[in-house]
Design an enzyme around this catalytic site. Structure first.
Site, PDB file in Angstrom:
ATOM      1  CD  GLU A   1       9.659 -39.147  40.325  1.00 22.98           C
ATOM      2  OE1 GLU A   1       9.717 -40.059  41.176  1.00 22.98           O
ATOM      3  OE2 GLU A   1      10.300 -39.160  39.269  1.00 22.98           O
TER       4      GLU A   1
ATOM      5  CB  CYS B   1      11.061 -39.544  48.167  1.00 25.94           C
ATOM      6  SG  CYS B   1      11.999 -38.765  46.858  1.00 25.94           S
TER       7      CYS B   1
ATOM      8  CE  LYS C   1       1.115 -25.458  45.520  1.00 22.43           C
ATOM      9  NZ  LYS C   1       1.676 -25.543  46.897  1.00 22.43           N
TER      10      LYS C   1
ATOM     11  CD  GLU D   1       7.840 -40.937  52.195  1.00 20.70           C
ATOM     12  OE1 GLU D   1       6.790 -40.324  51.946  1.00 20.70           O
ATOM     13  OE2 GLU D   1       8.757 -41.092  51.377  1.00 20.70           O
TER      14      GLU D   1
HETATM   15  P1  NAD Z   1       2.630 -33.016  50.127  1.00 19.86           P
HETATM   16  O1  NAD Z   1       2.092 -34.131  49.335  1.00 19.86           O
HETATM   17  O2  NAD Z   1       1.927 -32.601  51.357  1.00 19.86           O
HETATM   18  O3  NAD Z   1       2.752 -31.693  49.242  1.00 19.86           O
HETATM   19  C1  NAD Z   1       3.427 -31.666  48.009  1.00 19.86           C
HETATM   20  C2  NAD Z   1       2.910 -30.502  47.197  1.00 19.86           C
HETATM   21  O4  NAD Z   1       1.535 -30.734  46.875  1.00 19.86           O
HETATM   22  C3  NAD Z   1       2.946 -29.152  47.894  1.00 19.86           C
HETATM   23  O5  NAD Z   1       3.298 -28.150  46.955  1.00 19.86           O
HETATM   24  C4  NAD Z   1       1.499 -28.956  48.344  1.00 19.86           C
HETATM   25  O6  NAD Z   1       1.126 -27.600  48.499  1.00 19.86           O
HETATM   26  C5  NAD Z   1       0.750 -29.586  47.209  1.00 19.86           C
HETATM   27  N1  NAD Z   1      -0.591 -30.072  47.527  1.00 19.86           N
HETATM   28  C6  NAD Z   1      -1.101 -30.424  48.729  1.00 19.86           C
HETATM   29  N2  NAD Z   1      -2.363 -30.855  48.596  1.00 19.86           N
HETATM   30  C7  NAD Z   1      -2.659 -30.802  47.284  1.00 19.86           C
HETATM   31  C8  NAD Z   1      -3.801 -31.159  46.505  1.00 19.86           C
HETATM   32  N3  NAD Z   1      -4.905 -31.669  47.047  1.00 19.86           N
HETATM   33  N4  NAD Z   1      -3.741 -30.993  45.164  1.00 19.86           N
HETATM   34  C9  NAD Z   1      -2.628 -30.517  44.579  1.00 19.86           C
HETATM   35  N5  NAD Z   1      -1.519 -30.166  45.258  1.00 19.86           N
HETATM   36  C10 NAD Z   1      -1.524 -30.305  46.599  1.00 19.86           C
HETATM   37  O7  NAD Z   1       4.137 -33.419  50.410  1.00 19.86           O
HETATM   38  P2  NAD Z   1       5.214 -32.630  51.257  1.00 19.86           P
HETATM   39  O8  NAD Z   1       4.869 -32.785  52.688  1.00 19.86           O
HETATM   40  O9  NAD Z   1       5.436 -31.273  50.701  1.00 19.86           O
HETATM   41  O10 NAD Z   1       6.525 -33.485  50.873  1.00 19.86           O
HETATM   42  C11 NAD Z   1       6.879 -34.676  51.486  1.00 19.86           C
HETATM   43  C12 NAD Z   1       6.452 -35.865  50.660  1.00 19.86           C
HETATM   44  O11 NAD Z   1       6.924 -35.781  49.318  1.00 19.86           O
HETATM   45  C13 NAD Z   1       7.008 -37.156  51.175  1.00 19.86           C
HETATM   46  O12 NAD Z   1       5.979 -38.109  51.240  1.00 19.86           O
HETATM   47  C14 NAD Z   1       8.032 -37.569  50.150  1.00 19.86           C
HETATM   48  O13 NAD Z   1       8.301 -38.914  50.049  1.00 19.86           O
HETATM   49  C15 NAD Z   1       7.498 -37.023  48.908  1.00 19.86           C
HETATM   50  N6  NAD Z   1       8.566 -36.804  47.953  1.00 19.86           N
HETATM   51  C16 NAD Z   1       8.688 -37.620  46.875  1.00 19.86           C
HETATM   52  C17 NAD Z   1       9.707 -37.433  45.981  1.00 19.86           C
HETATM   53  C18 NAD Z   1       9.885 -38.330  44.796  1.00 19.86           C
HETATM   54  O14 NAD Z   1      10.585 -37.954  43.881  1.00 19.86           O
HETATM   55  N7  NAD Z   1       9.302 -39.480  44.745  1.00 19.86           N
HETATM   56  C19 NAD Z   1      10.602 -36.402  46.147  1.00 19.86           C
HETATM   57  C20 NAD Z   1      10.449 -35.579  47.252  1.00 19.86           C
HETATM   58  C21 NAD Z   1       9.416 -35.781  48.135  1.00 19.86           C
END
Ligand code: NAD
Length: 485
Positions: A256, A290, A181, A389
């Site tokens: 992550e 990240c 997803k 962040e």
């Molecule tokens: P997000 O947390 O808003 O969304 C990530 C994913 O989760 C999306 O596919 C979203 O649709 C889904 N999602 C949202 N709400 C959910 C819920 N309640 N239950 C299950 N899934 C849900 O993050 P984003 O805005 O897409 O990405 C940016 C963030 O991701 C930043 O905080 C960044 O640091 C983090 N990130 C971390 C890593 C890592 O490896 N540590 C890598 C890339 C990004």
């Protein structure tokens, strides 16, 4: 362009949404609509999970190691054959600078599928512990490694191929089946993976890709009792919700999450080269990584010199068209993300900070979600912009009073994802590296990102490791068997 970007991969078929609904994917550098993605319904998600469950429970997929290795290598080769189309798609949809598509935005994660295939190929699936007589019963004992089951993979938009493939590759190689997803901002990256996967021998149901404009589908996937393991990358706030939701059905959990990593310059370091590298890193992909180091810890006595050098490099890099070969800093992914970053820039000023460079939108770029590379000074590590962040090209300079103080500041963070340290004395740099509580560290510019290097976080940056052998083993269960002899 690859066919089927407007469809989801469910049970081996590329299907439109069962409601017929679609949603737009944008080019963040131009704000133009690139095209449409299938907007899955909960019925579509249900069909995808059922297909993954069936493929796991009712076929030999999880036990046929050689066939899986073949399929994962085939997937790598098929994606490689489409590299030119995928590259243009990635620059257009993700706003990824072209140079990054030869690295972590595309070519590296595709090639890394070869690494996980090799790991699975040579893996000791069954270890013989030999004979013993526990409780007076002579027994021969084995430890078996088996696939964890159906994986719900939930991914963000910033490095979509890297993160999608760092989950899908090892999960498939380990014998799991997958429902992916992806994030609503980058649906085509995942749809392309689904479409290209159909060119391989991957059996129906083994890999499913379900795009949706609604985060609720992620929540439904993470809480579905048919899913055995959730592999999530995204923000720490969402990670907490995912973990809490999955507690009900006691799923295995791999997270992550965010980061606020420190780039430490010690007082004997070559300031010019270290600050240039800090500037490059903070600007890469507009800071939407990240593991990017977003706090620059400099010796107090050399603060002004460090600020001047870092600001000069950031200003020279600027925010530019991601299509151009030399671009390091492209656009942010969306208007929403730009609002978030601009909110942090306002907050930095309110907290008493100043901008040594940047602080707004680049002049003359009326289209696209660009923000200038920005260096924030005049704050300490307690400022929100130094703790939270931002996920934009924003670097906060914080003075330190020696190695102990630098370690203290680096560790004074809810996160622990990555970091860097620079010193003329490599032993001294290592001493600092060992003391920072973080999942990855770069010493004097060393690059840790590679297929065989585990990546993940301490503290609020996550649980578990992706990539490397450790990343493969996240998708395995352990079974112990004893046979009376
Ligand atoms: P997000 O947390 O808003 O969304 C990530 C994913 O989760 C999306 O596919 C979203 O649709 C889904 N999602 C949202 N709400 C959910 C819920 N309640 N239950 C299950 N899934 C849900 O993050 P984003 O805005 O897409 O990405 C940016 C963030 O991701 C930043 O905080 C960044 O640091 C983090 N990130 C971390 C890593 C890592 O490896 N540590 C890598 C890339 C990004």
């Amino acid at each position: 362009m690859i066919d089927g970007l407007d469809r989801n991969l469910i049970d081996g078929d590329l299907r439109p949404s069962s409601s017929g609904a679609t949603f737009a994917t944008l080019n963040p550098a131009t704000e133009e609509v690139l095209g449409q993605a299938a907007d899955a319904t909960s019925e579509d998600l249900d069909a995808a999970i059922a297909a993954a469950r069936r493929a796991f429970d009712e076929t030999d997929w999880s036990r046929d190691h050689a066939f899986r290795v073949h399929c994962v290598r085939q997937l790598r080769d098929a994606l490689t054959a489409h590299a030119d189309e995928l590259r243009e798609l990635t620059i257009a949809e993700v706003g990824a600078p072209r140079f990054l598509t030869t690295l972590a935005q595309l070519d590296a994660p595709v090639a890394d599928l070869g690494f996980v295939a090799d790991v699975a190929d040579g893996y000791e699936w069954q270890r013989d512990l030999g004979d013993a007589t526990p409780a007076g019963i002579p027994s021969r004992r084995w430890v078996l490694r088996e696939a964890a089951g159906v994986v719900g993979a939930i991914t963000p938009w910033n490095f979509p191929h890297q993160i999608n493939l760092a989950k899908v590759g090892p999960a498939l190689a380990a014998g799991c089946t997958v429902v992916l997803k992806p994030a609503p901002d980058t649906p085509w990256a995942a749809a392309a993976l689904g479409a290209v996967a159909r060119e391989t021998d991957l059996p129906a149901g083994v890999l499913n890709v379900v795009n949706s404009s609604d985060h609720a589908l992620g929540a439904a996937l993470a809480t579905d009792p048919r899913v055995d393991l959730v592999s999530f990358t995204g923000s720490t706030a969402t990670g907490r919700r995912v973990m809490a939701g999955a507690a009900e059905t006691l799923k295995r959990m791999f997270l992550e999450l965010g980061g606020k990593s420190a780039f430490v310059i010690l007082d004997d370091a070559d300031l010019a080269s270290a600050s240039a590298l800090a500037a490059y890193t903070a600007c890469t992909h507009a800071g939407q990584g990240c593991a990017i180091t977003t706090r620059l810890l400099v010796p107090r006595a050399r603060h002004d010199e460090a600020v001047e050098a870092t600001a000069a490099t950031m200003a020279a890099l600027g925010a530019r068209d991601p299509q151009a070969p030399g671009t390091i800093c492209g656009p942010l992914i969306s208007a929403r993300q730009r609002e978030r970053v601009e909110g942090y820039l306002r907050l930095a000023l309110e907290e008493g900070g100043t901008f040594a460079t940047g602080g707004g939108r680049p002049e003359g770029m009326d289209r696209g979600f660009f923000v200038e590379p920005t260096l924030v000074t005049g704050l300490d590590n307690s400022a929100r912009v130094a703790r939270e962040e931002v996920f934009g090209p924003v670097l906060v300079v914080i003075p330190h009073d020696g190695d102990d103080d630098a370690v203290r500041i680096a560790n004074d963070s809810p996160y622990g994802l990555s970091g860097a340290v620079h010193s003329a004395d490599v032993e001294r740099a290592w001493r600092v590296a060992r003391r920072v509580r973080t999942g990855t560290m770069s010493v004097n510019g060393g690059v840790w990102y590679a297929a065989d290097v585990p990546f993940g976080g301490y503290k609020a940056s996550g649980i578990g490791r992706e990539m490397g052998v450790a990343g493969f083993e996240e998708y395995l269960e352990t079974k112990s068997v004893a046979e009376a002899i």
